[in-house]
Design a protein around this motif. Structure first.
Motif, short mmCIF file in Angstrom:
data_model
loop_
_atom_site.label_atom_id
_atom_site.label_comp_id
_atom_site.label_asym_id
_atom_site.label_seq_id
_atom_site.Cartn_x
_atom_site.Cartn_y
_atom_site.Cartn_z
N MET A 148 -12.27 -15.88 -67.30
CA MET A 148 -12.25 -15.25 -65.97
C MET A 148 -13.13 -15.99 -64.97
O MET A 148 -13.04 -15.78 -63.77
CB MET A 148 -12.66 -13.78 -66.06
N PHE A 149 -14.00 -16.86 -65.49
CA PHE A 149 -14.71 -17.78 -64.60
C PHE A 149 -13.84 -19.02 -64.38
O PHE A 149 -13.58 -19.43 -63.25
CB PHE A 149 -16.07 -18.18 -65.20
N PHE A 150 -13.37 -19.59 -65.48
CA PHE A 150 -12.71 -20.90 -65.44
C PHE A 150 -11.38 -20.88 -64.67
O PHE A 150 -11.15 -21.74 -63.81
CB PHE A 150 -12.49 -21.40 -66.87
N LEU A 151 -10.52 -19.93 -64.98
CA LEU A 151 -9.18 -19.94 -64.38
C LEU A 151 -9.21 -19.72 -62.86
O LEU A 151 -8.70 -20.57 -62.12
CB LEU A 151 -8.25 -18.95 -65.10
N SER A 191 -10.77 -22.72 -61.06
CA SER A 191 -9.91 -23.90 -61.03
C SER A 191 -8.88 -23.77 -59.92
O SER A 191 -8.65 -24.71 -59.15
CB SER A 191 -9.18 -24.06 -62.37
N PHE A 192 -8.27 -22.59 -59.83
CA PHE A 192 -7.25 -22.39 -58.79
C PHE A 192 -7.85 -22.49 -57.40
O PHE A 192 -7.28 -23.12 -56.51
CB PHE A 192 -6.55 -21.03 -58.97
N LEU A 193 -9.04 -21.90 -57.22
CA LEU A 193 -9.69 -21.94 -55.91
C LEU A 193 -10.02 -23.36 -55.51
O LEU A 193 -9.83 -23.76 -54.35
CB LEU A 193 -10.96 -21.08 -55.91
N SER A 194 -10.52 -24.16 -56.47
CA SER A 194 -10.88 -25.55 -56.16
C SER A 194 -9.64 -26.32 -55.75
O SER A 194 -9.67 -27.13 -54.83
CB SER A 194 -11.50 -26.24 -57.37
N ASP A 252 -21.06 -18.91 -57.35
CA ASP A 252 -21.30 -20.14 -56.61
C ASP A 252 -20.00 -20.88 -56.31
O ASP A 252 -19.82 -21.38 -55.20
CB ASP A 252 -22.24 -21.04 -57.43
N THR A 253 -19.10 -20.91 -57.27
CA THR A 253 -17.82 -21.58 -57.04
C THR A 253 -17.00 -20.87 -55.97
O THR A 253 -16.46 -21.50 -55.05
CB THR A 253 -17.00 -21.66 -58.35
N TRP A 254 -16.92 -19.55 -56.08
CA TRP A 254 -16.15 -18.78 -55.08
C TRP A 254 -16.73 -18.97 -53.69
O TRP A 254 -16.01 -19.12 -52.71
CB TRP A 254 -16.12 -17.29 -55.45
N SER A 282 -19.11 -14.79 -52.95
CA SER A 282 -19.88 -14.94 -54.18
C SER A 282 -19.96 -13.60 -54.93
O SER A 282 -19.89 -13.57 -56.16
CB SER A 282 -21.26 -15.53 -53.92
N LEU A 283 -20.06 -12.49 -54.19
CA LEU A 283 -20.07 -11.17 -54.85
C LEU A 283 -18.72 -10.91 -55.53
O LEU A 283 -18.67 -10.35 -56.63
CB LEU A 283 -20.37 -10.06 -53.83
N ALA A 284 -17.63 -11.33 -54.89
CA ALA A 284 -16.31 -11.17 -55.50
C ALA A 284 -16.21 -12.00 -56.77
O ALA A 284 -15.73 -11.53 -57.80
CB ALA A 284 -15.22 -11.58 -54.50
N GLY A 285 -16.73 -13.24 -56.69
CA GLY A 285 -16.69 -14.13 -57.85
C GLY A 285 -17.47 -13.59 -59.03
O GLY A 285 -17.01 -13.64 -60.17
#
Ligand SMILES: [Zn+2]
Length: 266
Positions: free
Chosen positions: A57-60, A63-66, A127-129, A166-169
């Motif tokens: 749920m972090f990785f997928l 990846s799509f967002l990036s 951080d990614t989101w 970031s809260l959503a992520g």
């Protein structure tokens, strides 16, 4: 014994599938796919479903967002040291601590490791989101320490939208782990906030110690050692402290703070 073999085969196949697809879709470079494969085998095999779901749920989504961002933000390619596909060190900075926590838990079982694991992933996801969604459209961005307006996409920059992102992520990761978070409900809230806190620590490190260069040709401030085909000059930060180190350090600092606050209220 038989079931252990089944588990090993499933873990290998699933790890191969995830890293292969991610490589094919250019979420990962070749070295990033190799790192992801080994990390995934460890997490799937030793962690089972409980540890696998939060990391997926972090990785997928990340990846799509990036990828989604990649097509729209070609401008930021000039600033980010590594844009788009994640390489070996990025994967290790984002997931290495997760792999270590799974192994530590295997040898010294304790629920605490799982909470630290979810906290770490919550930070990485937040951080990614924040980075990916925050740079999707042009938004007012401020230096996290001075609150002065800065160029969007620059390390240490934060926006209001980025904070919500970031809260959503962090929520996505923490909520996916909900069936296994059996402690005090307050801890779930704390895990989500830890994600935001970690991504802010990330910004603070980005604004202070992270290495930044300036291009002698176009005068752009960048994380890249080369720009416009010429060597850039270092203008601030510690030479080896790149974005991967920032991510890793923010993650470790974040889970330490989470652990201390958690202890205080437990
Ligand atoms: Zn340049």
């Amino acid at each position: 014994m038989f079931s252990l073999w089944i588990k090993l085969i499933i873990s290998f196949s699933l790890a191969f599938f995830v890293s292969w697809v991610a490589f094919k879709r250019e979420f990962l470079t070749k070295s990033g796919a190799v790192a992801t494969f080994f990390l995934a085998v460890v997490i799937f095999y030793y962690g089972g479903i409980k540890w696998s779901i939060p990391v997926l749920m972090f990785f997928l989504p990340s990846s799509f967002l990036s990828k989604l961002n990649n097509s729209k933000r070609s401008g930021f390619q000039n600033i980010f040291e590594k844009a788009g596909s994640r390489d070996f060190w990025q994967v290790s900075a984002n997931g290495g601590a997760g792999g270590i926590l799974v192994l530590v838990n295997h040898f010294i079982p304790s629920e605490t490791w799982f909470y630290l694991y979810v906290a770490y992933l919550s930070i990485m996801s937040a951080d990614t989101w924040a980075t990916e969604l925050g740079t999707l459209k042009s938004r007012k961005t401020y230096n996290v320490l001075t609150f002065r307006p800065v160029e969007q996409g620059i390390s240490g920059g934060v926006s209001l939208f980025g904070i919500f992102a970031s809260l959503a992520g962090s929520s996505v990761v923490v909520l996916s782990a909900l069936p296994w978070l059996t402690g005090n409900p307050g801890i779930i809230f704390l895990l989500i906030i830890t994600g935001l806190l970690g991504s802010l620590i990330d910004s603070v490190l980005g604004a202070t110690v992270q290495v930044q260069y300036k291009c002698g040709n176009c005068f752009a401030v960048t994380e890249r050692k080369k720009h416009c085909n010429i060597e850039t000059t270092k203008i601030k930060g510690i030479s080896w402290f790149n974005n991967d180190w920032v991510n890793f350090s923010a993650g470790i600092t974040g889970i330490l703070i989470f652990y201390l606050i958690g202890k205080l209220f437990a």
